[in-house]
Design a protein around this motif. Structure first.
Motif, PDB file in Angstrom:
ATOM      1  N   LEU A   1       1.501  36.377 -30.966  1.00  0.00           N
ATOM      2  CA  LEU A   1       1.790  37.552 -30.165  1.00  0.00           C
ATOM      3  C   LEU A   1       1.299  38.769 -30.935  1.00  0.00           C
ATOM      4  N   VAL A   2       0.453  39.580 -30.308  1.00  0.00           N
ATOM      5  CA  VAL A   2      -0.087  40.782 -30.953  1.00  0.00           C
ATOM      6  C   VAL A   2       0.544  42.004 -30.306  1.00  0.00           C
ATOM      7  N   ALA A   3       1.194  42.843 -31.111  1.00  0.00           N
ATOM      8  CA  ALA A   3       1.816  44.081 -30.626  1.00  0.00           C
ATOM      9  C   ALA A   3       1.007  45.268 -31.136  1.00  0.00           C
ATOM     10  N   SER A   4       0.544  46.111 -30.215  1.00  0.00           N
ATOM     11  CA  SER A   4      -0.341  47.217 -30.586  1.00  0.00           C
ATOM     12  C   SER A   4       0.090  48.541 -29.968  1.00  0.00           C
ATOM     13  N   SER A   5       1.387  48.704 -29.706  1.00  0.00           N
ATOM     14  CA  SER A   5       1.894  49.974 -29.192  1.00  0.00           C
ATOM     15  C   SER A   5       3.306  50.180 -29.729  1.00  0.00           C
TER      16      SER A   5
ATOM     17  N   ILE B  42       0.085  44.479 -25.494  1.00  0.00           N
ATOM     18  CA  ILE B  42       0.749  43.242 -25.917  1.00  0.00           C
ATOM     19  C   ILE B  42      -0.104  42.068 -25.451  1.00  0.00           C
ATOM     20  N   LEU B  43      -0.398  41.182 -26.366  1.00  0.00           N
ATOM     21  CA  LEU B  43      -1.419  40.164 -26.141  1.00  0.00           C
ATOM     22  C   LEU B  43      -0.935  38.823 -26.669  1.00  0.00           C
ATOM     23  N   TYR B  44      -1.220  37.767 -25.920  1.00  0.00           N
ATOM     24  CA  TYR B  44      -0.823  36.413 -26.318  1.00  0.00           C
ATOM     25  C   TYR B  44      -2.077  35.600 -26.616  1.00  0.00           C
ATOM     26  N   LEU B  45      -2.144  35.055 -27.815  1.00  0.00           N
ATOM     27  CA  LEU B  45      -3.306  34.266 -28.230  1.00  0.00           C
ATOM     28  C   LEU B  45      -2.864  32.889 -28.709  1.00  0.00           C
TER      29      LEU B  45
END
Length: 498
Positions: free
Chosen positions: A73-77, A62-65
């Motif tokens: 917000l990037v969700a990758s799982s 989970i990544l915040y850009l």
């Protein structure tokens, strides 16, 4: 005057100090170091799904850009996706405001792009109940079967039946033509003219209208660029809207005229249904709703389906043992006396597994259509502010070795036991999941199964099919798909009688 400037400067300093001291530090998700103004823009490149996956390996699933004025917000799982589109599904039920959406999507009057609310719920009911219900999907099976039959009879048998020799065919074009004709027939009741030259002209126009190479609009992230008319993007979108609207309006007007001439229409097309609804409720079923619904059928129902067919056939050509298994299953459960039909699909689990594995490796939308948060929320223990754009990196989830055994390998057998869920996302998840998944999947299975049932297939030359993806937002093939085909002897007579 100098004294006034000093006073204003002092007041500004006090105001800024108070704001910094009283501002609560937010517990945001992990984030790389950002640059002034552009934020994390310098970390993103084409293809987007791969550059986001690179950041995933360093910062987690989970990544915040921040890119320009936009929070992302990037969700990758699977767990992050469950939190966003499961636990917080209502909060992330909106689409982000974009220049293309504002200009091209009839003021949000289409199911895919409408803001969450009363209008969206009515459009959803229209799409799910009237257009894409189980009954409607079954009724449209004759359209899919007719067009697949036309594909194998006119376009494949016609070029390969010369003394049984094999001929090279352009499957990229033929699969695109098939899906266009199916959607045109469903929407308006008529496919393109059967003359091959006319078909090519219609297909070329259709592609230019509904699948231009737009890419990511940088003006959505840096609004100042819109004010200066950066690269003529806004002007180009308005011209595209004009051309699309003219095309769809012509279809609607033609069918409206046909309805005044014919008293009753058997098996009405989607536009015919919408026009009849308009007579009963003209306030809701406006011209914009009718055209927006038709537009979404063309955009969501053609390119994604043809690209999936292309990848599936490419993978099977490169894995002849899997191709043989698909053919053996069809031979044993359908036979050679008739063509595969829609009702046979439930009896072909390995074919379905091969298509699912294709969608895992090459999802048509590797980064799902973005969502947008309507209020502050918590995701995986982190605070996510209102107005954050949510990106789900389906490609990263589909290729995660922690989730899938040997994720880069084509193994249809894995779907004989695997259950679909938040780790398999070719059609999205939650209330914004693709409503046309069933009908699109049925067309892929029917077309792929029929061409394998009727023809022997080989690669052109001794090389394997080039599996290099394109660089656009969708996961299309960079290279055309050409293959050699010749009719199977037991099916020549059957195909000739079609």
């Amino acid at each position: 005057m100098e004294y006034l400037y000093h006073c204003l400067g002092f007041i500004f300093f006090i105001f800024l100090t108070i704001k910094l001291l009283t501002r609560r530090k937010q517990n945001l998700p992990p984030s790389p170091l950002s640059l002034p103004i552009i934020g994390h823009f310098h970390l993103l490149s084409n293809p987007l799904y791969k550059s986001l996956a690179t950041l995933l390996s360093k910062y987690g699933p989970i990544l915040y850009l921040r890119v320009g004025s936009r929070r992302i917000l990037v969700a990758s799982s699977p767990s992050a996706v469950e939190e966003c589109i499961g636990k917080n599904d209502m909060i992330f039920a909106n689409r982000p405001p974009t220049m293309a959406g504002d200009i091209l999507m009839y003021d949000g009057r289409s199911y895919v792009w409408a803001p969450h609310g009363h209008l969206w719920k009515n459009l959803r009911r229209l799409s799910v109940v009237e257009i894409l219900s189980t009954t409607s999907v079954q009724k449209s099976s004759s359209i899919r079967e007719d067009e697949v039959g036309n594909l194998v009879h006119r376009h494949l048998l016609g070029v390969s039946a010369d003394n049984g020799s094999s001929r090279k065919v352009d499957l990229k074009y033929l699969f695109g033509l098939l899906t266009m004709n199916v959607m045109l027939k469903m929407a308006s009741g008529e496919a393109a003219a059967r003359d091959k030259e006319t078909e090519k002209m219609v297909f070329k126009e259709f592609k230019s209208l509904f699948f231009p190479s737009l890419g990511t609009n940088i003006c959505d992230f840096f609004p100042v660029l819109k004010w200066i008319g950066f690269q003529g993007i806004e002007k180009g979108l308005k011209e595209l809207y004009r051309r699309r609207d003219e095309y769809v309006q012509k279809l609607v007007d033609g069918i409206r005229f046909k309805r005044t001439r014919d008293n009753a229409i058997e098996n009405p097309s989607v536009i015919e249904k919408l026009l009849s609804f308009q007579e009963e409720d003209p306030e809701f079923f406006s011209e914009e709703v009718i055209k927006g619904t038709t537009l979404m059928m063309f955009i969501a129902g053609t390119e994604t389906t043809s690209v999936t067919l292309e990848w599936a056939m490419s993978l099977l050509l490169n894995h002849p043992e899997a191709l043989k298994k698909v053919r053996a299953e069809i031979d044993s459960r359908v036979g050679h006396e008739r063509l595969l039909n829609d009702s046979d699909l439930s009896k072909l689990p390995y074919l379905r597994s091969a298509v699912n594995e294709t969608l895992r490796l090459y999802p048509p939308a590797p980064v799902l259509v973005p969502h947008y948060s309507s209020e502050d929320c918590m995701v995986c223990g982190y605070e996510v502010p209102k107005g954050t754009l949510l990106i789900v990196n389906a490609w990263a989830i589909h290729n995660d070795p922690k989730i899938w055994d040997e994720p880069t390998k084509f193994k249809p057998e894995r779907f004989e036991e695997e259950k679909e869920g938040s780790k398999f996302l070719p059609f999205g998840l939650g209330r914004r999941a693709c409503p046309g998944a069933t009908i699109g999947l049925r067309l892929v299975l029917l077309a792929l199964g029929t061409v394998i049932q009727c023809f022997e297939w080989e690669n052109v030359g001794s090389d394997t099919v080039d599996m290099t993806p394109g660089t656009g937002l969708g996961l299309s093939k960079a290279m055309p798909l050409e293959a050699l085909c010749f009719p199977r002897p037991d099916l020549i007579n059957l195909l000739s009688q079609f």
